[in-house]
Scaffold this motif. Sequence first.
Motif, PDB file in Angstrom:
ATOM      1  N   SER A 168     -20.069 -36.961  68.902  1.00 38.53           N
ATOM      2  CA  SER A 168     -18.731 -37.029  69.507  1.00 38.53           C
ATOM      3  C   SER A 168     -20.037 -37.439  70.719  1.00 38.53           C
ATOM      4  O   SER A 168     -18.464 -38.399  71.648  1.00 38.53           O
ATOM      5  CB  SER A 168     -17.683 -35.773  69.935  1.00 38.53           C
ATOM      6  OG  SER A 168     -18.107 -35.296  68.659  1.00 38.53           O
ATOM      7  N   GLY A 169     -20.749 -36.457  71.172  1.00 39.31           N
ATOM      8  CA  GLY A 169     -21.194 -36.880  72.749  1.00 39.31           C
ATOM      9  C   GLY A 169     -22.080 -38.716  72.880  1.00 39.31           C
ATOM     10  O   GLY A 169     -21.366 -39.142  73.643  1.00 39.31           O
ATOM     11  N   LEU A 170     -22.281 -38.823  71.545  1.00 41.02           N
ATOM     12  CA  LEU A 170     -22.974 -40.265  71.671  1.00 41.02           C
ATOM     13  C   LEU A 170     -22.034 -41.155  71.171  1.00 41.02           C
ATOM     14  O   LEU A 170     -21.944 -42.176  72.039  1.00 41.02           O
ATOM     15  CB  LEU A 170     -23.664 -40.164  69.981  1.00 41.02           C
ATOM     16  CG  LEU A 170     -25.008 -41.372  69.741  1.00 41.02           C
ATOM     17  CD1 LEU A 170     -25.878 -42.182  70.991  1.00 41.02           C
ATOM     18  CD2 LEU A 170     -25.019 -41.444  68.976  1.00 41.02           C
ATOM     19  N   LYS A 171     -20.750 -40.912  71.091  1.00 39.47           N
ATOM     20  CA  LYS A 171     -19.636 -41.554  70.752  1.00 39.47           C
ATOM     21  C   LYS A 171     -19.025 -41.993  72.095  1.00 39.47           C
ATOM     22  O   LYS A 171     -19.160 -43.275  72.615  1.00 39.47           O
ATOM     23  CB  LYS A 171     -18.475 -40.991  69.786  1.00 39.47           C
ATOM     24  CG  LYS A 171     -17.784 -41.943  68.833  1.00 39.47           C
ATOM     25  CD  LYS A 171     -16.988 -40.981  68.117  1.00 39.47           C
ATOM     26  CE  LYS A 171     -15.485 -41.993  68.025  1.00 39.47           C
ATOM     27  NZ  LYS A 171     -14.288 -41.796  68.075  1.00 39.47           N
ATOM     28  N   LYS A 172     -19.059 -40.752  72.533  1.00 33.72           N
ATOM     29  CA  LYS A 172     -18.439 -41.698  74.179  1.00 33.72           C
ATOM     30  C   LYS A 172     -19.786 -41.592  74.983  1.00 33.72           C
ATOM     31  O   LYS A 172     -19.165 -42.731  75.939  1.00 33.72           O
ATOM     32  CB  LYS A 172     -18.515 -39.533  74.859  1.00 33.72           C
ATOM     33  CG  LYS A 172     -16.965 -39.011  75.316  1.00 33.72           C
ATOM     34  CD  LYS A 172     -17.121 -38.042  75.697  1.00 33.72           C
ATOM     35  CE  LYS A 172     -16.949 -37.317  74.992  1.00 33.72           C
ATOM     36  NZ  LYS A 172     -16.230 -35.974  74.648  1.00 33.72           N
ATOM     37  N   PHE A 173     -20.728 -41.248  75.179  1.00 34.60           N
ATOM     38  CA  PHE A 173     -21.905 -42.196  75.741  1.00 34.60           C
ATOM     39  C   PHE A 173     -21.908 -43.900  75.545  1.00 34.60           C
ATOM     40  O   PHE A 173     -21.699 -44.574  76.467  1.00 34.60           O
ATOM     41  CB  PHE A 173     -23.288 -41.715  75.346  1.00 34.60           C
ATOM     42  CG  PHE A 173     -24.329 -42.404  75.724  1.00 34.60           C
ATOM     43  CD1 PHE A 173     -25.058 -43.574  74.883  1.00 34.60           C
ATOM     44  CD2 PHE A 173     -24.498 -42.943  77.408  1.00 34.60           C
ATOM     45  CE1 PHE A 173     -26.043 -43.711  75.436  1.00 34.60           C
ATOM     46  CE2 PHE A 173     -25.393 -43.753  77.914  1.00 34.60           C
ATOM     47  CZ  PHE A 173     -26.203 -44.476  76.258  1.00 34.60           C
TER      48      PHE A 173
END
Lengths: 757, 243
Positions: A178-183
């Motif tokens: 999710s973190g990567l997605k948000k980034f």
Amino acid sequence: IRLPVFSSAHAHFICKMAAVQGGLVDAVEEKTIKSEPVADATANNSANDARAPSSSPGSGVSPGVNKPAAGAAEDQQTLLAVLQFLRKNNLSESVEILRREAGLPEDSLDQKGGDSTGTGLGGPEADGRTDAGSLLSRVTVSSSAPSKAVAEDQPDVNVVLSAYSQQGDPALYEVYYSGLKKFIETVLDCHRAELSQVFYPLFVHMYLELVYNNHENKAKAFFEKFSGDQECYYQDDLRVLCSLTKKEHMRGNETLLDFRTSKFVLRISRDSYQLLKRHLQERQNNQIWNIIQEHLYIDIFDGMPRSKGQIDAMSGSLAGEAKREANKAKVYYGLLKEPEIELPLDDEDEEAENEEGKPKKKKPKKDNMGSKSKKQDPNAPSQTRIPLPELKDSDKLDKIMNMKEATKRIRLGPDNLPSICFYSFLNAYQGLTAVDLTDDSSLIAGGFADSTVRVWSVTPKKLRKVKSAADLNMIDKESDDVLERIMDEKTASESKILYGHSGPVYGISFSPDRNYLLSSSEDGTIRLWSLQTFTCLVGYKGHNYPVWDTQFSPHGYYFVSGGHDRVARLWATDHYQPLRMFSGHLADITCTRFHPNSNYVVTGSSDRTIRLWDVLNGNCVRIFTGHKGPIHALAFSPNGKFLASGATDGRVLLWDIGHGLMVGELKGHTDTIYSLRFSRDSEILASGSMDNTVRLWDATKAFDLETDDFTAATGHIHLQDNSQELLLGSYMTKSTPVIHLHFTRRNLLLAAGGYNP
Amino acid sequence: KRRKVKFPKDHEVMIQILKDMGITEYEPRVVNQMLEFTYRYVTTIIEDAKIYASHAKKSNVDADDVKLAIQCRMDQSFTSPPPRDFLLDVARQKNQMPLPLIKPYSGPRLPPDRYCLTAPNYRLKSVQKKVTPSTNRISVPRLSVGGVSSRPATPTLGAPSVQTVTKVTAPVSLTNQRFTVQIPPASQTSTTKPTTASTPAVSNVLINPSLIGSKNILITTSMVSQGDSLKRKHEDDDDYDNL
């Protein structure tokens, strides 16, 4: 759980390692390395959990034992795990020694190692193969020695699975993703498309890691949360993954195992890459960075980031795109020089081009097909690059016939479309699995699901076989028409049935001299039939799994076959074993074709890539990605420069072999394309599909392009959306899928399929 | 479309499985085939698991037994193709060898006869009634069809190639004859084992199958090389005088 009892030598070895480990721990500054992902205890766990008896827990233990850098707490747990293991094996002496040297308290024996330190990053780009035959060795080089010692006698898949180490805490995978997605969502538009390429491989690898390490529930949750975000063309793969929830499910699936061990290739521009790298190297994102380094190969190029359309055109295969170096080898795509054949004088003279090497122009017409100027075509292979059979008299006669027919050939074009003659196979009940026609269109053969091969004569001339030995003795051998006399008139018939295979026949190919017929079948064999006696001559055994396609070389003698075992083989009719093995595909090879100069073989596969192989040394010289489904049709243009391919996604893709680039895309079909064929002078490309249509495309216009340096260097393509203009005609059949297309020597289009009401 | 028929539960489950795997179009019989396969597979596994459990002296079958059973079955019936590194290795070895040169003018380019399917796959047996004492002649008094015995038959003709028919006799009409055709064990070689010392010449005799029905048998022989090459004339005429 049955654990093998280790000899005391092993146990002492392990203890020594543990002691060494203990020494190392003190010396290393653990704070900075705390974030290193952990490995072995989970491997330990997996080793100790419900494992097949043939697995070796030792190999799970030893990587954990010999880690280079570890936090103290995690290392302690590793030691405890080792202790527990020794205890289980009743190696009490070793237990004592270890406990003493490591200074562990007595009651800590009951704790099992939780997240112990991992390894995995020794050589992120390194190939994960060890000598012990284990495919996946995520352990560092230093620890591969003990694992080798223990696992030497078990070089099977279980070692692969047990030697696997995990990156990061499984519970946090969702957070990482999710973190990567948000980034990526917050990144500039121009970079977003490129960075989004990372999602799919990352998702699959993380999911597979969770499955491998027996975190079934977490894997399912992870899948449910993020599978919907993936590109639509990966849906089939995702469906397969969805059903894979346990490690045991992976065992038999070679494709997925290959996917795990190969690096998914992404092409990202330097700017986007810097962006990504900077973000991921921050402390809290280190896990993902490790995972990415492990499983992805990022091919960086300098230049503008690619647009979504460009990326979509090239992606879709199981292994990502092709690295640029993969497509840089020189390919001799020119045609071989035609041998000179003396012709009787002919009045209808087209422009007669001189044969290479003959300084004086002869009156008789020379072959004007294919051979260009007097000089050697720089892109053509030399005549002797691969050994080819010499021309027999009958071959020379054939060539002469060919040339004569060529003069009567109709010139096709957008305003002069070919007539199409369709051969419907009636009463085949969907059993027609393969069709082939001879080059002069005199014979048609069909391979069927009932394991028969049937040969029909297209011309009114019936099929005759050679007389039996008894009758042969009686004929006059000196008569002029002895070649007719040896044929048996009594059993002449329109069609002949060839029995021999024990499974559906999936590939059929006539030899260019019309003497032989090849058929490949689900029973794993390829059979060579004689068309003189209509009997089977040879069975070539090599694939032990269904052989999906086979083809004779245009010069005869060689043939290529490809099947379920992911390997294409090159055979010669007089060798019972293959001469070359083309290995590299991740999934079944569904289509195999020779280049017109017989020096290259192209294979299309279920892993959605097309590979071009060099016959001389077996190397893969081109990898073409871009299809979104298994490839079922391949066709070379007669001049050897271009390749057309069709797949289950209904698109025909056009490739420039010399540069290794996609040059066109023909959209229009709505179902799998099973057959492709260029007309005799490359003017028209015909495609036949499961949607019961034959479509004609303008090939001259499609390939009429200049490849500039930038495109050649970077591999960026700009596809024009001109499918509509290139479509010259679309012809419906009456509920008959088109599985074979063939242009006669005079450019009449023949098509074949089984009537399927 | 709504189905009026209610299927048994297993059938419904199988339809759901097919749907989950993305298979939307299939003939109705496919479900039955899948169910049959499932039933057979599951019973095999459970039976195997029961055997393993009893071997381990357990009273109940538990998950480990089933796991072991599945594993063993996987290795047996559902073999998968070799792993990629192995294939790459083999391929590398194979591809290092240069392509063999092609001999010119060598007729049909086929592998050695052992690897071809061109040899006859049967032999004729002869029921010996009389043996001509004349030199270098083996007679075939009678050939009987139907039984399988171990005595091979007529003499052969010397000729270089093994599998091709070499010499053809004059057509002989043999009425009211029964012929024995002996099928040797599945081997591609066309050499046959001599069974009696008194029959130095062993051969394969081809019967032209298309003519058997008409009781008009042509005996064609193919050469069998057996170390000492046999060059005997084919003498059938005087054996069939009595016909």
